[in-house]
Scaffold this motif. Structure first.
Motif, PDB file in Angstrom:
ATOM      1  N   UNK A 172      -1.906  -2.428 -62.149  1.00  0.00           N
ATOM      2  CA  UNK A 172      -1.514  -1.089 -62.227  1.00  0.00           C
ATOM      3  C   UNK A 172      -2.584  -0.405 -63.058  1.00  0.00           C
ATOM      4  N   UNK A 173      -3.107   0.656 -62.481  1.00  0.00           N
ATOM      5  CA  UNK A 173      -4.249   1.311 -62.983  1.00  0.00           C
ATOM      6  C   UNK A 173      -3.715   3.053 -62.977  1.00  0.00           C
ATOM      7  N   UNK A 174      -3.248   3.446 -64.065  1.00  0.00           N
ATOM      8  CA  UNK A 174      -2.478   4.657 -64.002  1.00  0.00           C
ATOM      9  C   UNK A 174      -1.292   4.681 -63.112  1.00  0.00           C
ATOM     10  N   UNK A 175      -1.122   5.451 -62.140  1.00  0.00           N
ATOM     11  CA  UNK A 175      -0.317   5.437 -61.000  1.00  0.00           C
ATOM     12  C   UNK A 175      -0.446   4.691 -59.950  1.00  0.00           C
ATOM     13  N   UNK A 176      -1.757   4.118 -59.913  1.00  0.00           N
ATOM     14  CA  UNK A 176      -2.094   3.388 -58.782  1.00  0.00           C
ATOM     15  C   UNK A 176      -1.699   1.672 -58.720  1.00  0.00           C
ATOM     16  N   UNK A 177      -1.420   1.440 -57.671  1.00  0.00           N
ATOM     17  CA  UNK A 177      -1.304  -0.199 -57.712  1.00  0.00           C
ATOM     18  C   UNK A 177      -2.463  -0.690 -56.993  1.00  0.00           C
ATOM     19  N   UNK A 178      -3.144  -1.590 -57.792  1.00  0.00           N
ATOM     20  CA  UNK A 178      -4.424  -2.308 -57.381  1.00  0.00           C
ATOM     21  C   UNK A 178      -4.136  -3.682 -56.593  1.00  0.00           C
ATOM     22  N   UNK A 179      -4.287  -3.984 -55.440  1.00  0.00           N
ATOM     23  CA  UNK A 179      -4.391  -5.316 -55.090  1.00  0.00           C
ATOM     24  C   UNK A 179      -5.845  -5.943 -54.943  1.00  0.00           C
ATOM     25  N   UNK A 180      -6.247  -6.547 -55.778  1.00  0.00           N
ATOM     26  CA  UNK A 180      -7.523  -7.266 -56.019  1.00  0.00           C
ATOM     27  C   UNK A 180      -7.801  -8.719 -55.408  1.00  0.00           C
ATOM     28  N   UNK A 203     -12.142  -2.692 -63.474  1.00  0.00           N
ATOM     29  CA  UNK A 203     -11.377  -3.711 -64.503  1.00  0.00           C
ATOM     30  C   UNK A 203      -9.919  -3.145 -64.523  1.00  0.00           C
ATOM     31  N   UNK A 204      -8.965  -3.995 -64.881  1.00  0.00           N
ATOM     32  CA  UNK A 204      -7.696  -3.512 -65.102  1.00  0.00           C
ATOM     33  C   UNK A 204      -6.894  -4.852 -65.929  1.00  0.00           C
ATOM     34  N   UNK A 205      -6.080  -4.380 -66.501  1.00  0.00           N
ATOM     35  CA  UNK A 205      -5.107  -5.107 -67.123  1.00  0.00           C
ATOM     36  C   UNK A 205      -3.782  -5.987 -66.225  1.00  0.00           C
ATOM     37  N   UNK A 206      -3.517  -7.012 -66.367  1.00  0.00           N
ATOM     38  CA  UNK A 206      -2.409  -7.577 -65.841  1.00  0.00           C
ATOM     39  C   UNK A 206      -1.644  -8.202 -66.775  1.00  0.00           C
TER      40      UNK A 206
END
Length: 271
Positions: A172-180, A203-206
């Motif tokens: 989750x990056x803000x209100x967006x869901x990233x599928x990496x 980059x993003x935290x999971x």
């Protein structure tokens, strides 16, 4: 239980954006289906199931605490269970035989339509849900145990080469869901209870630990080089050796320099 004319469902996933996404897709594919509850983990899924008694339960396989497989054991034959997974495929015979149904994230419309078709047929052929299940309790338990065994051995690949390993990371990056895509990840770094994922686009935290991730990543491509760092070997440019049998990893197209502790230096003996 609801009547066959208005089937009900419960969605369980620890990622709210994915719960909402599946709910929207189901609303388009199966307008008659009513989502009666959404759960954030397996334990909440079981509690909400007991409260609402839905016909269908969509269970994310990997959830904190009580996971989807353990929740399915408690629900048993009282509902149709659909497992939701971030893996491209599982080498689980129960899936191939149709004993258990599943969806792969990100959801494909065709696969969701196939799943809905099977669920419609199963619901139409039984009333009430527990009286004429196509599987006995022992068969269902055996099928679920197969899945549980596959989860305990996620690093075992199929003969085709890709099965069983994690293919996507959701963040989750803000209100967006990233599928990496996992193959685009350059490195992973532990950040207390989270893991920082770094790839070409950002980059993003999971909410998974380095240890949990290493159990699901293909060891041909991902190596732990430090207790807090995992690197994609395909992204490595070169290695510079340091003092006391340590080293630094340099990545193609990136400025970050990653530490290699002496415990992991043997992975780069030939570099």
């Amino acid at each position: 239980m609801s009547s066959a004319h208005q089937p009900t469902a419960l969605i369980a996933d620890d990622e709210p954006l994915l719960r909402d996404s599946l709910a929207r897709s189901l609303a388009q594919t199966w307008p008659e289906l009513r989502i009666v509850a959404q759960a954030r983990n397996g334990r909440e899924a079981v509690e909400l199931f007991e409260q609402h008694q839905p016909d269908i339960v969509f269970l994310d396989v990997h959830m904190p605490g009580l996971n989807g497989v353990e929740a399915a054991r408690q629900i048993g034959r009282r509902a149709q269970v659909v497992f939701v997974t971030a893996y491209e495929q599982y080498a689980v015979q129960a899936f191939e035989q149709g004993a258990l149904d599943y969806l792969v994230k990100p959801y494909e419309d065709a696969r969701l339509e196939d799943t809905v078709t099977r669920l419609r047929e199963r619901l139409a052929g039984r009333s009430p849900a527990v009286s004429a299940s196509p599987m006995s309790s022992s068969q269902l338990e055996a099928a679920i145990e197969q899945l549980a065994d596959a989860l305990r051995r996620p690093s075992v690949a199929s003969a085709s080469g890709g099965g069983g390993y994690l293919q996507w990371l959701r963040a989750s990056v803000g209100q967006t869901l990233k599928l990496i895509p996992v193959d685009q990840v350059d490195f992973l770094r532990s950040d207390e209870k989270y893991t920082l994922v770094v790839w070409a686009e950002g980059e993003a935290l999971i909410r998974m630990s380095i240890r949990e991730l290493m159990e699901q990543l293909d060891p041909k491509y991902f190596a732990q080089v430090h207790r807090s760092v995992v690197v994609n070997l395909r992204s490595v440019s070169h290695l510079t050796r340091g003092l006391n049998e340590t080293a630094d990893v340099h990545l193609r197209g990136r400025t970050e320099v990653l530490p290699v502790s002496r415990s992991y230096l043997h992975l780069f003996r030939q570099m």
